[in-house]
Write an enzyme that holds these catalytic residues in place. Structure first.
Site, PDB file in Angstrom:
ATOM      1  N   VAL A   1      33.025  66.778  16.284  1.00  0.00           N
ATOM      2  CA  VAL A   1      32.522  65.572  15.620  1.00  0.00           C
ATOM      3  C   VAL A   1      33.365  65.264  14.386  1.00  0.00           C
ATOM      4  O   VAL A   1      33.532  66.106  13.505  1.00  0.00           O
ATOM      5  CB  VAL A   1      31.035  65.727  15.239  1.00  0.00           C
ATOM      6  N   LYS A   2      33.886  64.027  14.390  1.00  0.00           N
ATOM      7  CA  LYS A   2      34.726  63.595  13.276  1.00  0.00           C
ATOM      8  C   LYS A   2      33.847  62.990  12.187  1.00  0.00           C
ATOM      9  O   LYS A   2      33.044  62.077  12.451  1.00  0.00           O
ATOM     10  CB  LYS A   2      35.678  62.507  13.782  1.00  0.00           C
ATOM     11  N   ILE A   3      34.021  63.501  10.984  1.00  0.00           N
ATOM     12  CA  ILE A   3      33.173  63.079   9.864  1.00  0.00           C
ATOM     13  C   ILE A   3      34.083  62.650   8.710  1.00  0.00           C
ATOM     14  O   ILE A   3      35.002  63.400   8.339  1.00  0.00           O
ATOM     15  CB  ILE A   3      32.309  64.269   9.362  1.00  0.00           C
TER      16      ILE A   3
END
Ligand code: E4P
Length: 220
Positions: A82-84
């Site tokens: 997951v890119k945050i």
């Protein structure tokens, strides 16, 4: 070096995987929006093809929303990372997700100190955006070396993904620094194969082989 493709285009991903040299994929909202595909379905499809880390980005900017989106994305496939975005709520979300065993990629990183915060929060990956720094007159690659040095000083396991790659020279520089991963557009990967001396050399070998075959045929 691990090679990731920075695209949501499934044909490009299939081609790269077929060459046997693509380890993962990164996407972002801009790349996905170009594809006219259903986001979750495309991420699942990419994961099936790549069988390696696939970054999918949240669009919430608040902690609760990011964690909720991240949990849903992580359910799509074991390969989802997951890119945050690197903002305070993002760092808090990375900390929570890392405790839950969800892989994260801290994105929109433009300084070594931002990378340090991501590593401290337990990010799996951190993505410095090299090309966008070059665009504003900085030398983007400088921060990659600094991040690697800081991570090495403190033994952080967070992997550095050189992102926003524009040309093969960026890949070369990343390799010389020893960055763990480079994520690149498909055309950059294609350009890495190319050298005029290879084409000239191959043509000459084939011409000479043809001459040899003609000579042998005439001898009979
Ligand atoms: C990284 O993960 C991003 O998707 C990407 O590298 C951004 O690159 P750009 O500056 O070419 O948009």
């Amino acid at each position: 070096m691990e090679i990731f493709l920075d695209t949501a285009n499934i044909e490009e991903i299939r081609k790269g995987v077929d060459w046997g040299i693509v380890d993962g994929v990164t996407t972002n909202p801009t790349l996905v929006s170009k594809e006219n595909a259903i986001f979750e379905e495309r991420i699942k499809e990419i994961c099936e093809v790549v069988q390696g880390p696939v970054s999918a980005e949240v669009v919430s900017t608040k902690y609760e929303g990011m964690v909720k989106e991240a949990e849903a994305l992580a359910k799509l496939s074991e390969f989802v990372v997951v890119k945050i975005p690197l903002i305070p709520d993002g760092i808090k979300a990375i900390k929570t997700l890392s405790k839950k065993g969800i892989q994260t990629n801290a994105t929109l990183v433009f300084s070594p100190l931002q990378a340090l915060l991501a590593a401290k929060a337990g990010a799996t990956y951190v993505s410095p955006f090299i090309g966008r720094m070059d665009d504003i007159g900085n030398t983007g690659m400088t921060i990659v070396g600094e991040i690697m040095e800081i991570f090495d000083n403190y033994g952080y396991n967070t992997k550095v993904i050189v992102a926003s790659v524009r040309h093969p020279q960026h890949v070369l520089e990343a390799g010389l620094i020893g960055a763990h991963v480079v994520t690149m557009p498909f055309d950059v990967l294609e350009k890495m194969f190319k050298h005029p001396m290879t084409d000239i050399g191959l043509e000459r070998f084939l011409q000479d082989w043809k001459k040899y075959q003609d000579y042998m045929a005439n001898k009979k």
